[in-house]
Design a protein around this motif. Structure first.
Motif, PDB file in Angstrom:
ATOM      1  N   LYS A  32       0.802   4.192  -2.803  1.00  0.00           N
ATOM      2  CA  LYS A  32       0.611   5.604  -2.458  1.00  0.00           C
ATOM      3  C   LYS A  32       1.779   6.456  -2.961  1.00  0.00           C
ATOM      4  O   LYS A  32       1.585   7.556  -3.488  1.00  0.00           O
ATOM      5  CB  LYS A  32       0.485   5.744  -0.937  1.00  0.00           C
ATOM      6  CG  LYS A  32       0.247   7.167  -0.446  1.00  0.00           C
ATOM      7  CD  LYS A  32      -1.129   7.665  -0.835  1.00  0.00           C
ATOM      8  CE  LYS A  32      -1.372   9.099  -0.371  1.00  0.00           C
ATOM      9  NZ  LYS A  32      -1.364   9.222   1.111  1.00  0.00           N
ATOM     10  N   LEU A  51       0.305   6.792   4.832  1.00  0.00           N
ATOM     11  CA  LEU A  51      -0.922   6.275   4.222  1.00  0.00           C
ATOM     12  C   LEU A  51      -2.101   7.190   4.437  1.00  0.00           C
ATOM     13  O   LEU A  51      -3.196   6.931   3.982  1.00  0.00           O
ATOM     14  CB  LEU A  51      -1.239   4.893   4.825  1.00  0.00           C
ATOM     15  CG  LEU A  51      -0.281   3.768   4.434  1.00  0.00           C
ATOM     16  CD1 LEU A  51      -0.656   2.500   5.155  1.00  0.00           C
ATOM     17  CD2 LEU A  51      -0.269   3.534   2.929  1.00  0.00           C
ATOM     18  N   GLN A  62      -6.579  -0.081   0.423  1.00  0.00           N
ATOM     19  CA  GLN A  62      -6.487   0.660   1.674  1.00  0.00           C
ATOM     20  C   GLN A  62      -7.807   0.552   2.437  1.00  0.00           C
ATOM     21  O   GLN A  62      -7.829   0.405   3.658  1.00  0.00           O
ATOM     22  CB  GLN A  62      -6.139   2.121   1.401  1.00  0.00           C
ATOM     23  CG  GLN A  62      -5.758   2.927   2.637  1.00  0.00           C
ATOM     24  CD  GLN A  62      -6.933   3.685   3.225  1.00  0.00           C
ATOM     25  OE1 GLN A  62      -8.005   3.726   2.620  1.00  0.00           O
ATOM     26  NE2 GLN A  62      -6.729   4.276   4.382  1.00  0.00           N
ATOM     27  N   LEU A  87       0.835  -1.202   0.000  1.00  0.00           N
ATOM     28  CA  LEU A  87       0.000   0.000   0.000  1.00  0.00           C
ATOM     29  C   LEU A  87       0.870   1.253   0.000  1.00  0.00           C
ATOM     30  O   LEU A  87       0.544   2.247  -0.647  1.00  0.00           O
ATOM     31  CB  LEU A  87      -0.908   0.012   1.241  1.00  0.00           C
ATOM     32  CG  LEU A  87      -2.235  -0.731   1.139  1.00  0.00           C
ATOM     33  CD1 LEU A  87      -2.927  -0.727   2.492  1.00  0.00           C
ATOM     34  CD2 LEU A  87      -3.128  -0.111   0.084  1.00  0.00           C
ATOM     35  N   TYR A  98      -4.421   1.717  -4.663  1.00  0.00           N
ATOM     36  CA  TYR A  98      -4.297   2.205  -3.285  1.00  0.00           C
ATOM     37  C   TYR A  98      -5.663   2.374  -2.633  1.00  0.00           C
ATOM     38  O   TYR A  98      -5.892   1.924  -1.509  1.00  0.00           O
ATOM     39  CB  TYR A  98      -3.538   3.526  -3.264  1.00  0.00           C
ATOM     40  CG  TYR A  98      -3.569   4.184  -1.907  1.00  0.00           C
ATOM     41  CD1 TYR A  98      -2.770   3.700  -0.868  1.00  0.00           C
ATOM     42  CD2 TYR A  98      -4.419   5.252  -1.649  1.00  0.00           C
ATOM     43  CE1 TYR A  98      -2.813   4.274   0.382  1.00  0.00           C
ATOM     44  CE2 TYR A  98      -4.468   5.834  -0.394  1.00  0.00           C
ATOM     45  CZ  TYR A  98      -3.661   5.345   0.613  1.00  0.00           C
ATOM     46  OH  TYR A  98      -3.721   5.918   1.852  1.00  0.00           O
TER      47      TYR A  98
END
Length: 241
Positions: free
Chosen positions: A108, A240, A129, A104, A125
């Motif tokens: 990103k 994130l 996510q 992830l 993503y």
């Protein structure tokens, strides 16, 4: 600078740029530290922009083989994006969502390069996510329920899963508070039972107090565990957000 020297310089620049792009892309896909992933993704973006800027110098751009290099770089990025999506789907199928976190971060970090390619990192993503965050919420809910039941052994098991999910910093703080409250309640309950013991020993009540003391010890270990872990339990969740 003589013309031959200038041509030699451009040829060296071309080789260096192509090798650096390939190696940097490999670094993005293999790095485990979020800072290194983001730094490598930024270098890729700068390489693309530098080559794009050379279009204002048609002669140099043509001599370097700019169009060919640009096309190859975009193909490499597209393949990397496809591979990342495949890896995510495999992990989801295998129910190993805890392993999605580093990927992830890659997705990103690579989003700024989406404007150069047909395949996009941002949808990858966004999709995964959301999946990982939902799993984090489910684990948190289960942990809170286990704390309420006094099942601290199972809490320890689920804490390990929660550590590997994004968003754990706030979740861990919440769990720590609930554990502290649960520990305080256990202490008060044990005190009350001890005070209420009759002069003659009551085996049932003693066993109850012993059980509370065992749970208190398990809860205290979990609180200490969270204290020692601090807020950086998983890989930089800040990247994130």
């Amino acid at each position: 600078m003589r013309l031959d020297d200038f041509r030699g310089f451009l040829e060296k620049y071309s080789r260096t740029a192509q090798n650096d792009f390939k190696n940097t892309l490999n670094e993005v896909n293999s790095a485990t530290e979020s800072e290194k992933i983001y730094a490598a993704a930024q270098r890729l973006l700068l390489r693309l922009r530098d080559l794009e800027d050379l279009k204002t110098q048609p002669g140099i751009y043509s001599f370097l083989g700019g169009e060919r290099i640009f096309s190859e770089w975009k193909q490499q990025l597209c393949q990397s994006c496809i591979n990342l999506g495949d890896e995510m789907r495999t992990l989801l199928t295998q129910e190993r969502t805890q392993l999605m976190l580093p990927k992830l971060i890659v997705a990103k970090a690579m989003i700024p390069l989406d404007s150069y390619i047909d395949q996009k990192f941002n949808p990858i993503y966004q999709e995964y996510q959301a999946i990982v965050t939902q799993e984090c919420r489910e684990i948190l809910s289960r942990i809170i329920d286990l704390i309420g039941k006094g099942d601290y052994v199972k809490v320890q098991r689920d804490l390990v899963l929660l550590e590997e999910n994004p968003g754990n910093d706030r979740a861990m703080a919440h769990i720590k508070r609930i554990l502290s409250e649960s520990l305080s309640e256990l202490i008060e309950r044990a005190k009350t039972k001890a005070i209420m013991l009759p002069n003659e020993l009551d085996e049932v009540k003693i066993q109850q107090i012993a059980g509370d003391l065992t749970k208190m010890d398990e809860a205290k270990k979990l609180v200490n565990y969270l204290e020692e872990s601090g807020t950086g339990i998983a890989v930089s969740y800040t990247h994130l957000r």
